[in-house]
Design a protein around this motif. Structure first.
Motif, short mmCIF file in Angstrom:
data_model
loop_
_atom_site.label_atom_id
_atom_site.label_comp_id
_atom_site.label_asym_id
_atom_site.label_seq_id
_atom_site.Cartn_x
_atom_site.Cartn_y
_atom_site.Cartn_z
N LYS A 1 44.69 65.50 -70.54
CA LYS A 1 45.72 64.59 -71.05
C LYS A 1 46.10 64.93 -72.48
CE LYS A 1 42.27 61.14 -72.50
NZ LYS A 1 41.83 59.72 -72.35
N PHE A 2 45.38 65.87 -73.09
CA PHE A 2 45.66 66.27 -74.46
C PHE A 2 46.57 67.50 -74.46
CE2 PHE A 2 41.39 64.31 -74.62
CZ PHE A 2 41.69 63.22 -75.43
N ALA A 3 47.72 67.38 -75.03
CA ALA A 3 48.66 68.50 -75.08
C ALA A 3 48.10 69.67 -75.88
CB ALA A 3 49.99 68.05 -75.68
N ALA A 4 47.27 69.38 -76.89
CA ALA A 4 46.69 70.44 -77.71
C ALA A 4 45.75 71.33 -76.91
CB ALA A 4 45.94 69.84 -78.90
N VAL A 5 45.24 70.83 -75.79
CA VAL A 5 44.42 71.62 -74.88
C VAL A 5 45.27 72.24 -73.79
CG1 VAL A 5 42.53 71.55 -73.20
CG2 VAL A 5 42.36 70.25 -75.35
N ARG A 6 46.14 71.43 -73.22
CA ARG A 6 46.91 71.84 -72.04
C ARG A 6 47.89 72.98 -72.35
NH1 ARG A 6 48.59 67.27 -71.21
NH2 ARG A 6 50.74 67.41 -71.97
N TRP A 7 48.65 72.87 -73.41
CA TRP A 7 49.68 73.86 -73.70
C TRP A 7 49.13 75.24 -74.06
CZ3 TRP A 7 53.58 70.48 -77.00
CH2 TRP A 7 54.15 69.53 -76.14
N PRO A 8 48.13 75.34 -74.96
CA PRO A 8 47.59 76.68 -75.24
C PRO A 8 46.98 77.36 -74.01
CG PRO A 8 46.94 75.14 -76.95
CD PRO A 8 47.54 74.32 -75.85
N VAL A 9 46.27 76.57 -73.19
CA VAL A 9 45.67 77.15 -71.98
C VAL A 9 46.75 77.65 -71.04
CG1 VAL A 9 44.37 76.61 -69.89
CG2 VAL A 9 43.52 75.87 -72.11
N THR A 10 47.80 76.88 -70.87
CA THR A 10 48.91 77.30 -70.01
C THR A 10 49.56 78.57 -70.54
OG1 THR A 10 49.37 75.01 -69.35
CG2 THR A 10 51.14 76.62 -69.03
N ALA A 11 49.76 78.64 -71.85
CA ALA A 11 50.37 79.83 -72.46
C ALA A 11 49.48 81.06 -72.27
CB ALA A 11 50.64 79.59 -73.94
N ILE A 12 48.17 80.89 -72.47
CA ILE A 12 47.24 82.02 -72.33
C ILE A 12 47.21 82.52 -70.89
CG2 ILE A 12 44.80 82.66 -72.39
CD1 ILE A 12 44.53 80.75 -74.79
N THR A 13 47.10 81.61 -69.94
CA THR A 13 47.02 82.03 -68.54
C THR A 13 48.32 82.68 -68.07
OG1 THR A 13 47.62 79.78 -67.83
CG2 THR A 13 45.26 80.33 -67.92
N GLU A 14 49.45 82.17 -68.52
CA GLU A 14 50.73 82.78 -68.15
C GLU A 14 50.84 84.19 -68.73
OE1 GLU A 14 53.21 81.95 -66.16
OE2 GLU A 14 52.13 80.16 -65.50
N PHE A 15 50.40 84.35 -69.98
CA PHE A 15 50.46 85.67 -70.62
C PHE A 15 49.59 86.67 -69.87
CE2 PHE A 15 48.68 88.77 -73.59
CZ PHE A 15 49.85 89.35 -74.08
N ILE A 16 48.36 86.26 -69.53
CA ILE A 16 47.45 87.17 -68.83
C ILE A 16 47.97 87.48 -67.44
CG2 ILE A 16 45.12 87.40 -67.87
CD1 ILE A 16 44.12 85.69 -70.19
N ARG A 17 48.49 86.47 -66.75
CA ARG A 17 48.97 86.67 -65.38
C ARG A 17 50.16 87.62 -65.33
NH1 ARG A 17 50.44 81.74 -64.17
NH2 ARG A 17 48.30 81.07 -63.77
N ASN A 18 50.98 87.62 -66.37
CA ASN A 18 52.20 88.43 -66.38
C ASN A 18 52.04 89.74 -67.14
OD1 ASN A 18 54.36 86.66 -65.04
ND2 ASN A 18 53.45 85.24 -66.50
N THR A 19 50.80 90.09 -67.45
CA THR A 19 50.52 91.37 -68.10
C THR A 19 49.75 92.25 -67.13
OG1 THR A 19 50.31 90.20 -70.21
CG2 THR A 19 49.52 92.45 -70.15
N PRO A 20 50.10 93.54 -67.02
CA PRO A 20 49.37 94.41 -66.08
C PRO A 20 47.89 94.49 -66.41
CG PRO A 20 51.40 95.46 -66.81
CD PRO A 20 51.23 94.23 -67.67
N LEU A 21 47.08 94.54 -65.38
CA LEU A 21 45.63 94.64 -65.55
C LEU A 21 45.26 95.90 -66.32
CD1 LEU A 21 42.68 93.86 -65.02
CD2 LEU A 21 42.90 94.86 -62.73
#
Length: 216
Positions: A47-67
């Motif tokens: 429920k904390f945006a300070a936790v939710r948004w950075p995690v979402t940004a990190i996972t999206e970055f990793i998912r969209n970067t080649p292994l």
């Protein structure tokens, strides 16, 4: 071109070393992916945006970067920041981190698929939040997503040859090294191709057995 069984015999010692490294990378990488993916999924529901948004940004970055790019970054760039890992450890971390972003989405779908009535029942029983998650929600969610998680284990197995690019002598690395030393390529590459099929098939059977057990 003739098939040379003596080349197969000569390759076998190196092959088994490669199989061991491949299985180590697969098992340890899968454990990291499953555990870290669950952390990502729960953090994205915070429920904390300070936790939710950075995690979402990190996972999206990793998912969209080649292994492959991620492996090179971990192996060549992190030492510049005084973080040094062995080639195998780098491969395990790279595989686990990359696939954790996919398993996070699997967990999220499983959690969203738990009937609302289960949440309401836990609330009506005044269960603590931690107890609600560990005893009610997660057991049902994980049972639903085992097939999808199993698919990612197979995908991880097929991506494991990428760790040969950072010097890990898994099956492909051993085959390449043997071929460059003996100039016999057909036999080692054929052997590892068959090995990948066998390992993937055994993994599929094991996951199906686990799925049936969880359903019961």
């Amino acid at each position: 071109m003739k098939w040379d069984w003596s080349a197969v015999a000569d390759f076998m010692p190196d092959f088994w070393k490669g199989v061991l490294v491949t299985l180590q990378a697969l098992v340890l990488g899968a454990l990291i992916a499953f555990a870290l993916g669950l952390v990502w999924a729960l953090a994205q529901r915070s429920k904390f945006a300070a936790v939710r948004w950075p995690v979402t940004a990190i996972t999206e970055f990793i998912r969209n970067t080649p292994l492959l790019v991620q492996l090179f970054f971990l192996f060549y760039v992190l030492p510049e920041w005084h973080v040094t890992l062995s080639p195998l450890a780098t491969g395990v971390v790279g595989l686990g981190l990359h696939y954790s972003t996919y398993t996070a989405e699997v967990y999220r779908a499983g959690i969203d698929g738990v009937p609302v009535g289960q949440w309401e029942a836990a609330t009506a029983l005044s269960l603590p939040k931690t107890r609600t998650w560990t005893a009610v929600i997660l057991p049902q969610a994980i049972r639903r997503v085992v097939p999808a998680l199993g698919n990612y284990v197979i995908s991880m197995l097929k991506d494991s040859p990428l760790i040969a690019t950072i010097g890990v002598l898994e099956m492909l690395g051993q085959a390449r090294q043997f071929g460059s030393r003996t100039f016999q390529l057909t036999e080692p590459y054929t052997v590892i191709g068959i090995a990948f099929i066998v390992i993937a098939y055994i993994a599929s059977l094991s996951l199906r057995s686990l799925e049936r057990r969880l359903v019961r």
